[in-house]
Design an enzyme around this catalytic site. Structure first.
Site, PDB file in Angstrom:
ATOM      1  CD  GLU A  12      -0.521   3.860  -0.952  1.00  0.00           C
ATOM      2  OE1 GLU A  12      -1.501   3.179  -1.288  1.00  0.00           O
ATOM      3  OE2 GLU A  12      -0.547   5.099  -0.823  1.00  0.00           O
ATOM      4  NE  ARG A 237      -8.110  -7.039  -0.564  1.00  0.00           N
ATOM      5  CZ  ARG A 237      -7.212  -6.067  -0.751  1.00  0.00           C
ATOM      6  NH1 ARG A 237      -6.827  -5.753  -1.964  1.00  0.00           N
ATOM      7  NH2 ARG A 237      -6.724  -5.396   0.264  1.00  0.00           N
ATOM      8  CE  LYS A 247      -1.807  -0.969   2.842  1.00  0.00           C
ATOM      9  NZ  LYS A 247      -0.623  -0.591   2.056  1.00  0.00           N
TER      10      LYS A 247
HETATM   11  P1  ATP Z   1      -5.453  -2.423   1.798  1.00  0.00           P
HETATM   12  O1  ATP Z   1      -6.756  -2.622   1.125  1.00  0.00           O
HETATM   13  O2  ATP Z   1      -5.296  -3.152   3.082  1.00  0.00           O
HETATM   14  O3  ATP Z   1      -5.043  -0.984   1.858  1.00  0.00           O
HETATM   15  P2  ATP Z   1      -3.785  -2.612  -0.456  1.00  0.00           P
HETATM   16  O4  ATP Z   1      -4.003  -3.586  -1.533  1.00  0.00           O
HETATM   17  O5  ATP Z   1      -4.140  -1.226  -0.766  1.00  0.00           O
HETATM   18  O6  ATP Z   1      -4.430  -3.166   0.862  1.00  0.00           O
HETATM   19  P3  ATP Z   1      -1.012  -2.594  -0.855  1.00  0.00           P
HETATM   20  O7  ATP Z   1       0.066  -2.061  -0.012  1.00  0.00           O
HETATM   21  O8  ATP Z   1      -1.263  -1.976  -2.162  1.00  0.00           O
HETATM   22  O9  ATP Z   1      -2.302  -2.585   0.025  1.00  0.00           O
HETATM   23  O10 ATP Z   1      -0.829  -4.161  -1.016  1.00  0.00           O
HETATM   24  C1  ATP Z   1       0.249  -4.731  -1.695  1.00  0.00           C
HETATM   25  C2  ATP Z   1      -0.198  -6.022  -2.332  1.00  0.00           C
HETATM   26  O11 ATP Z   1      -0.765  -6.889  -1.358  1.00  0.00           O
HETATM   27  C3  ATP Z   1      -1.270  -5.753  -3.357  1.00  0.00           C
HETATM   28  O12 ATP Z   1      -0.737  -6.168  -4.605  1.00  0.00           O
HETATM   29  C4  ATP Z   1      -2.432  -6.596  -2.981  1.00  0.00           C
HETATM   30  O13 ATP Z   1      -2.841  -7.386  -4.069  1.00  0.00           O
HETATM   31  C5  ATP Z   1      -1.911  -7.510  -1.884  1.00  0.00           C
HETATM   32  N1  ATP Z   1      -2.914  -7.634  -0.837  1.00  0.00           N
HETATM   33  C6  ATP Z   1      -3.400  -6.661  -0.057  1.00  0.00           C
HETATM   34  N2  ATP Z   1      -4.350  -7.142   0.769  1.00  0.00           N
HETATM   35  C7  ATP Z   1      -4.466  -8.464   0.500  1.00  0.00           C
HETATM   36  C8  ATP Z   1      -5.285  -9.533   1.012  1.00  0.00           C
HETATM   37  N3  ATP Z   1      -6.184  -9.340   1.969  1.00  0.00           N
HETATM   38  N4  ATP Z   1      -5.115 -10.765   0.498  1.00  0.00           N
HETATM   39  C9  ATP Z   1      -4.201 -10.988  -0.475  1.00  0.00           C
HETATM   40  N5  ATP Z   1      -3.413 -10.040  -0.991  1.00  0.00           N
HETATM   41  C10 ATP Z   1      -3.539  -8.782  -0.528  1.00  0.00           C
END
Ligand code: ATP
Ligand code: MG
Length: 535
Positions: A12, A237, A247
């Site tokens: 995102e 994760r 984020k």
């Molecule tokens: P945040 O919780 O930091 O906002 P998010 O998952 O909402 O992270 P996205 O931009 O949706 O952020 O992330 C894109 C992809 O990255 C998602 O498919 C998610 O599975 C993966 N991702 C995000 N954070 C992690 C992490 N700590 N470890 C592994 N994969 C991750």
């Protein structure tokens, strides 16, 4: 039949990528590479309140820097027309309805994991009425929050996500790509499986929190008559000690100015790690070492540091830099003279060759390399003691000059011209080798030293607020460092080893007159270890 593997990384655009995303990127792009498949970059831009073009650009930069190339660059917003058409179809077939209750009323009807929810009064709405309202929502006739489109799921399902999830909401916000074209936006859980299907994604790899969503995704797919269905696999994760990987929290650090920006070298973002001087190859190596599992765990920061040292030890050129300078005057070295001495660029690699380093009568050495009254086990320079200057000569301290308050301001020394290159013709042994910089040729620089951004392994674990664990001393600035001339030409992004100190990378804040270096990571300091033991 052979099926080509197509994966995707779906960020995102509401922040910069962090090292947790790197795990997902390495996995998605890595699998595509391993099986001669392809990987798409798909921006999940369904919430215009938080998303910006500037984040899209930063995300693309981050992935390219990590060393991956996407096949297609896709956006959820590219599919808004199609997603709307499928929503109309769901309405016409009686699978969706428009609810005009308040968010609080809807929440109260959700029930709990152990008790079923209750039906919305609009659940049995005539599809014609639902369509009329949905079209009005799209036409901008209603305020934000006044209506939502809901999927007719199962209010008694043990999976809470199936209890009539919201598919569309009203947002009177311009979108960074579609501008004013839409004022209703699809929810992630509706859009995501359909985007995967539209792109023919074969393997949808996502983090564990999406496990429960899988059932909902399947419902959406089944009821929209999409023919391709990706297989979803969940993985844990990445959590990393002494930092935060969310984020929302990283945004808070930036907005409230606890750091200088998303690319502050203390941030666990790809932009921050890059500016700090971490090689992308070390991050890829880290991702492969932590592997992919289904169990949640916290990975030690020390493992990341190990990967970084491992790479830089082989790749970084060695240079000499004095961070806390103390002047040395070599009294038996001819005044007004200087010479060039040969120094090895990287003892780990023959290919990197040698360079010439100027040497003269006045030098800078590290203040910590001298003690007037040294304890046992301090083998560096002291009155009457002889040490080796790296790639240069043996040097003996003959006199200590102090100011009126007793601080050492200068050392008077003698050198032995017969020890050129740092070897002794008569087999005389010295116990320490010091780095140095010729004062007449030195380049003055600023060096920024970094420690962990947080003092606790899991920031906020004790109080619930990460800011209680923020490290007030995570940034140290040294203003009067003296570098060998070759360092004045280090390009941004190149990480070098300052001999005996650690790895450092030139910062974009550098100017031609004044280089600025970031400490990527220190070498292990054996003296600190000895001190600790004796403590
Ligand atoms: P945040 O919780 O930091 O906002 P998010 O998952 O909402 O992270 P996205 O931009 O949706 O952020 O992330 C894109 C992809 O990255 C998602 O498919 C998610 O599975 C993966 N991702 C995000 N954070 C992690 C992490 N700590 N470890 C592994 N994969 C991750
Ligand atoms: Mg997400």
């Amino acid at each position: 039949m052979f099926q080509k593997i197509i994966t995707r990384f779906p960020p995102e655009p509401n922040g910069f990528l962090h090292i947790g995303h790197a795990k997902s990127i390495c996995l998605n792009f890595g699998i595509a590479q391993d099986y001669q498949g392809t990987c798409n970059l798909r921006f999940d831009d369904t919430n215009p309140a938080k998303e910006e073009q500037h984040y899209v650009d930063a995300i693309k930069d981050g992935i390219s820097w990590l060393g991956y190339a996407w096949d297609k660059e896709c956006y959820a917003s590219d599919y808004f027309d199609q997603l709307y058409a499928w929503a109309v179809r769901l309405i016409n077939e009686g699978h969706a309805y428009v609810d005009s209750q308040t968010p609080e009323e809807i929440a109260a009807q959700k029930g709990t994991p152990t008790s079923p929810g209750s039906a919305s009064p609009y659940r049995n709405q005539d599809p014609k009425e639902a369509l009329r309202l949905f079209e009005e929502m799209k036409a901008g006739k209603h305020q934000e929050g006044s209506y939502v489109l809901r999927f007719k799921g199962d209010m008694a399902s043990s999976n809470m996500l199936l209890r009539d999830p919201i598919l569309y909401r009203i947002m009177h916000k311009p979108h960074h790509r579609t501008k004013e074209a839409w004022c209703i936006y699809p929810m992630y859980d509706y859009a995501h499986p359909l985007e995967d299907a539209l792109e023919g994604i074969t393997h949808s790899l996502c983090s564990l929190e999406f496990q429960d969503n899988r059932e909902l995704y399947d419902w959406v797919i089944e009821n929209t008559a999409v023919t391709t269905r990706p297989r979803q696999y969940e993985f844990a994760r990445l959590n990393l000690s002494y930092t935060v990987l969310s984020k929302r929290r990283l945004t808070e650090l930036v907005q409230d100015q606890h750091v200088s920006g998303w690319d502050d070298p203390r941030m666990p973002t790809l932009a921050g790690l890059r500016r700090r001087g971490l090689p992308a190859a070390a991050l890829r190596d880290f991702a492969s070492r932590i592997g992919v599992t289904k169990s949640d765990s916290v990975v030690e920061m020390a493992l990341l540091e190990h990967c970084v040292r491992d790479h830089l030890n082989k790749s970084a050129l060695r240079r000499m830099a004095v961070l806390d300078p103390l002047k040395v005057v070599i009294e038996n070295y001819p005044e007004e003279e200087s010479e060039e001495l040969e120094a090895v660029n990287n003892p780990e690699s023959d290919a990197d060759g040698t360079r010439m380093v100027p040497f003269g009568r006045e030098l800078w050495i590290e203040r910590a390399d001298f003690m007037e009254d040294p304890p046992k086990k301090f083998f560096r320079l002291a009155p009457g003691r002889e040490v080796r200057l790296r790639y240069a000569y043996y040097l003996t301290c003959t006199e200590v000059i102090k100011d009126s308050s007793g601080n050492v301001t200068e050392l008077r020394c003698n050198y032995d011209p017969a020890t050129k290159g740092g070897g002794s013709p008569d087999g005389r042994k010295v116990k320490a080798t010091l780095h140095w910089v010729s004062a007449a040729h030195a380049v003055a620089a600023e060096v920024r030293l970094y420690e962990n951004l947080f003092t606790a392994e899991t920031p906020g674990a004790a109080s619930g607020d990460m800011l209680d664990d923020i490290n007030q001393d995570s940034l140290g600035i040294l203003n009067n460092c003296q570098l060998e001339p070759a360092l004045g030409e280090t390009g941004t992004g190149d990480t070098v080893q300052f001999e005996r100190q650690g790895y450092f990378a030139a910062d974009p804040d550098s100017t031609p007159d004044r280089p600025v270096f970031n400490r990527t990571i220190g070498l292990r300091d054996t003296w600190a270890k000895v001190q600790k033991k004796e403590g």
